[in-house]
Design a protein around this motif. Structure first.
Motif, mmCIF file in Angstrom:
data_model
loop_
_atom_site.group_PDB
_atom_site.id
_atom_site.type_symbol
_atom_site.label_atom_id
_atom_site.label_comp_id
_atom_site.label_asym_id
_atom_site.label_seq_id
_atom_site.Cartn_x
_atom_site.Cartn_y
_atom_site.Cartn_z
ATOM 1 N N GLN A 122 0.298 -14.181 -4.951
ATOM 2 C CA GLN A 122 1.258 -13.253 -4.381
ATOM 3 C C GLN A 122 0.839 -12.921 -2.957
ATOM 4 N N LYS A 123 1.789 -12.464 -2.166
ATOM 5 C CA LYS A 123 1.495 -12.150 -0.773
ATOM 6 C C LYS A 123 2.000 -10.746 -0.442
ATOM 7 N N VAL A 124 1.214 -10.025 0.346
ATOM 8 C CA VAL A 124 1.623 -8.716 0.862
ATOM 9 C C VAL A 124 1.396 -8.707 2.368
ATOM 10 N N TRP A 125 2.144 -7.828 3.055
ATOM 11 C CA TRP A 125 2.075 -7.768 4.518
ATOM 12 C C TRP A 125 1.554 -6.403 4.946
ATOM 13 N N LEU A 126 0.603 -6.411 5.861
ATOM 14 C CA LEU A 126 -0.030 -5.189 6.334
ATOM 15 C C LEU A 126 0.886 -4.428 7.285
ATOM 16 N N ASN A 127 0.992 -3.115 7.055
ATOM 17 C CA ASN A 127 1.673 -2.241 8.018
ATOM 18 C C ASN A 127 0.597 -1.668 8.940
ATOM 19 N N PRO A 128 0.593 -2.034 10.216
ATOM 20 C CA PRO A 128 -0.493 -1.638 11.103
ATOM 21 C C PRO A 128 -0.455 -0.182 11.550
ATOM 22 N N GLN A 129 0.535 0.577 11.085
ATOM 23 C CA GLN A 129 0.643 1.956 11.556
ATOM 24 C C GLN A 129 0.634 2.989 10.437
ATOM 25 N N VAL A 130 0.368 2.574 9.205
ATOM 26 C CA VAL A 130 0.403 3.519 8.091
ATOM 27 C C VAL A 130 -0.875 3.403 7.268
ATOM 28 N N GLN A 175 1.260 8.226 9.235
ATOM 29 C CA GLN A 175 1.621 7.298 10.312
ATOM 30 C C GLN A 175 0.678 7.546 11.480
ATOM 31 N N MET A 176 -0.002 6.472 11.874
ATOM 32 C CA MET A 176 -0.983 6.552 12.952
ATOM 33 C C MET A 176 -0.478 5.739 14.143
ATOM 34 N N SER A 177 -1.084 5.959 15.304
ATOM 35 C CA SER A 177 -0.705 5.171 16.476
ATOM 36 C C SER A 177 -0.976 3.698 16.232
ATOM 37 N N SER A 178 -2.103 3.400 15.575
ATOM 38 C CA SER A 178 -2.429 2.012 15.247
ATOM 39 C C SER A 178 -3.515 1.981 14.190
#
Length: 216
Positions: free
Chosen positions: A56-64, A101-104
């Motif tokens: 399975q594959k998941v995608w990283l959210n770079p701001q959360v 939610q972060m800036s990055s």
């Protein structure tokens, strides 16, 4: 040449009025701004995990970042790491978890900073089930679930676990030899599960995921 009757004059004026109204409405429509549909941001970095023998594959959210079992200093820690940090609303509120939610959070910088500021906190990057931030979210509060050979007896299982210094959180009664094994939160859990599955020593190994509850 016949003179126009009163009836024909009224009909002509009615038609001219309708045409003028149509032109006016068209002009108004042409000048009205159109609000574009904004698609959810696409996500670039993906990770693999194994649901049994299915990749399975998941995608990283770079701001959360997800925070589990937040304490009293939760808000202070988040805003000391990022002055613009804000708590996100979830589709359905779930006890024991907050989303920040972060800036990055690229390469996990924010996650590590949060952990450094609050060593007792449990933080994880947030992932999505598709390459868009609109897809369902999941995160890693810690621990993995493993399935050992169902033919192993209790002594064999205990010896195997002891050899690998694995701490059992609990045994699941959903099949033979299925256990929750203790790990830290975040990518540590994902990496532990993948390494164990790829070793070929277990039938299955995957993170004990937190998943977003979808609104009905």
């Amino acid at each position: 040449m016949a003179k126009p009757t009163m009836r024909s004059l009224i009909q002509t004026l009615t038609l001219l009025g309708a045409a003028a109204l149509s032109l006016s409405l068209n002009a108004m429509g042409a000048s009205r701004p159109v609000t574009p549909t904004r698609a959810a941001p696409e996500l670039a970095q993906s990770y693999v995990w194994y649901d049994g023998d299915r990749e399975q594959k998941v995608w990283l959210n770079p701001q959360v970042v997800a925070e589990f079992n937040p304490g009293k200093q939760s808000d202070t820690t988040a805003r000391s790491v990022d002055a613009n940090a804000k708590m996100l609303d979830m589709k359905r509120k779930q006890a024991g978890v907050r989303l920040w939610q972060m800036s990055s959070n690229t390469t996990g910088v924010a996650t590590r900073a949060l952990k450094a500021g609050n060593p007792d906190g449990k933080y994880s990057p947030v992932f999505h089930d598709g390459p868009s931030s609109a897809a369902s979210m999941r995160a890693l509060p810690g621990n993995i679930i493993i399935t050992l050979d169902p033919a192993w007896d209790a002594a064999t299982v205990a010896a195997w676990l002891q050899k690998r210094n694995m701490e059992v959180v609990k045994k699941l009664e959903i099949g033979a030899n299925i256990y929750v094994i203790k790990t830290g939160p975040g990518l540590e859990a994902l990496e532990a599960a993948n390494t164990l599955y790829q070793s070929g020593e277990v039938k299955a190994a995957y993170p004990d995921w937190w998943q977003e509850v979808q609104a009905k």
